[in-house]
Design an enzyme around this catalytic site. Structure first.
Site, short mmCIF file in Angstrom:
data_model
loop_
_atom_site.label_atom_id
_atom_site.label_comp_id
_atom_site.label_asym_id
_atom_site.label_seq_id
_atom_site.Cartn_x
_atom_site.Cartn_y
_atom_site.Cartn_z
N HIS A 30 0.85 -1.21 0.00
CA HIS A 30 0.00 0.00 0.00
C HIS A 30 0.88 1.26 0.00
O HIS A 30 0.68 2.17 -0.81
CB HIS A 30 -0.92 -0.03 1.22
CG HIS A 30 -1.75 1.21 1.41
ND1 HIS A 30 -3.07 1.29 1.02
CD2 HIS A 30 -1.46 2.43 1.94
CE1 HIS A 30 -3.55 2.50 1.30
NE2 HIS A 30 -2.59 3.21 1.87
N GLU A 31 1.86 1.28 0.88
CA GLU A 31 2.68 2.49 1.02
C GLU A 31 3.60 2.68 -0.18
O GLU A 31 3.83 3.82 -0.60
CB GLU A 31 3.47 2.45 2.33
CG GLU A 31 2.61 2.40 3.57
CD GLU A 31 1.71 3.63 3.77
OE1 GLU A 31 2.03 4.70 3.23
OE2 GLU A 31 0.68 3.50 4.45
N HIS A 34 -5.38 7.43 -2.55
CA HIS A 34 -6.32 6.41 -2.08
C HIS A 34 -7.39 6.16 -3.11
O HIS A 34 -7.85 7.07 -3.81
CB HIS A 34 -6.94 6.85 -0.75
CG HIS A 34 -6.00 6.65 0.40
ND1 HIS A 34 -5.88 7.53 1.44
CD2 HIS A 34 -5.10 5.66 0.64
CE1 HIS A 34 -4.96 7.09 2.28
NE2 HIS A 34 -4.47 5.97 1.82
N CYS A 35 -7.77 4.90 -3.18
CA CYS A 35 -8.75 4.46 -4.18
C CYS A 35 -10.15 4.52 -3.58
O CYS A 35 -10.37 4.06 -2.46
CB CYS A 35 -8.42 3.03 -4.59
SG CYS A 35 -9.59 2.32 -5.74
N CYS A 90 -6.23 1.16 -10.27
CA CYS A 90 -4.91 1.29 -9.64
C CYS A 90 -3.87 0.44 -10.37
O CYS A 90 -2.72 0.85 -10.51
CB CYS A 90 -4.98 0.92 -8.17
SG CYS A 90 -6.03 2.06 -7.25
ZN LIG Z 1 -2.62 5.19 2.39
ZN LIG Z 2 -7.96 0.85 -6.62
#
Ligand SMILES: [Zn+2]
Ligand SMILES: [Zn+2]
Length: 287
Positions: free
Chosen positions: A200-201, A210-211, A238
């Site tokens: 994530h990071e 952010h999604c 993403c």
């Molecule tokens: Zn985040």
């Molecule tokens: Zn996403």
């Protein structure tokens, strides 16, 4: 939802139709509960064309490695988790991971440490790690440099702790294993959390916001529970950003992630990646 794929960027081998094929495997973002991220934070979302217009720094021939460094005193089990996570990260971003020389905890001066006044956790200052430890030793061929540490982190006055912190501008980050659970009781959960935070990071270091479109590893989260229920995979929007940022073979990526997930006992993820690969390998019907 189709609009988020629209782009005027032609310089990309995989067009939106490629990513639209995997949409049926993904779940549109559920409505948040009252304490969840999207109920408490304003997120506008970042479409593919927003992303390509953002001029995020992306990996290049000269800066092609993800560097990982161990900061502090690791047990052999904790080292094993970071080694396993590094393989997942390499497949996830289709990049080579290198380990930099470990950094001793003694590199952190007293002025950047504390004992939390209430909880008595020994903590190190995350901003010191970013600015004074990682930034000065960024390898010349690094796209990013991330540190894992078994120590608890806090980012400065007014905070109790943070799981981790990153500087997108400098492409450095530090993540703590301290609150990932009891490694001897639930190795699998500890590993999953380490991988999830790492991927994530690093996604943020690629410039992804952010999604808000799908249930996705790039969803924001307000709590351990909210991040634990988040999938390890990214959504088609993403994924398209990652693929644009670092030209990659998506089928190879799915194949590798399916194999590693299976090896690590992430059954749901192994199935998801294998199913995604199967969809992309299906012959397209007559045009
Ligand atoms: Zn985040
Ligand atoms: Zn996403």
């Amino acid at each position: 939802m189709g609009g988020v794929f629209l782009s005027t960027q032609p310089a990309f081998a995989q067009e939106s139709s490629f990513f639209e094929r995997i949409v049926p495997l993904h779940q549109v973002k559920k409505n948040p509960g009252p304490m969840d991220w999207l109920a408490t934070q304003k997120e506008d979302g970042q479409s593919f064309s927003d992303f390509t217009a953002s001029q995020a720094i992306v990996p290049s021939r000269d800066k092609s490695f993800i560097y990982i460094v161990l900061l502090g005193d690791f047990t052999s089990e904790q080292k094993r988790v970071v080694q396993m996570a590094s393989r997942y990260i390499a497949a996830y971003f289709q990049m080579s991971v290198k380990f930099a020389e470990p950094i001793a905890l003694s590199r952190i001066p007293e002025s950047a440490r504390r004992i939390h006044p209430v909880t008595a956790d020994a903590q190190i200052l995350s901003t010191y790690v970013l600015d004074d430890v990682l930034k000065p030793q960024m390898p010349s061929d690094a796209f990013c440099l991330i540190a894992f540490t078994p120590s608890d982190l806090w980012p400065g006055q007014g905070w109790n702790f943070v799981f981790g912190q990153a500087s997108i501008e400098d492409r450095v980050g530090v993540w703590s294993l301290y609150r990932n659970g009891d490694i001897s009781k639930d190795f699998h959960l500890f590993l999953r959390r380490t991988i999830q935070t790492g991927t994530h990071e690093i996604g943020h270091l690629f410039g992804l916001h952010h999604c808000i479109y799908y249930e996705c590893n790039m969803n924001g989260s307000n709590s351990r529970h909210e991040s634990d229920v988040r999938p390890l995979w990214v959504c088609p929007v993403c994924l398209r950003k990652l693929a644009w940022a670092n030209k990659m073979d998506i089928k190879k990526r799915y194949r590798q992630l399916a194999d590693i997930s299976k090896e690590f006992g992430f059954d749901q993820e192994a199935k998801f990646f294998a199913d995604s690969l199967a969809v992309l390998e299906e012959k397209q019907g007559a045009e």
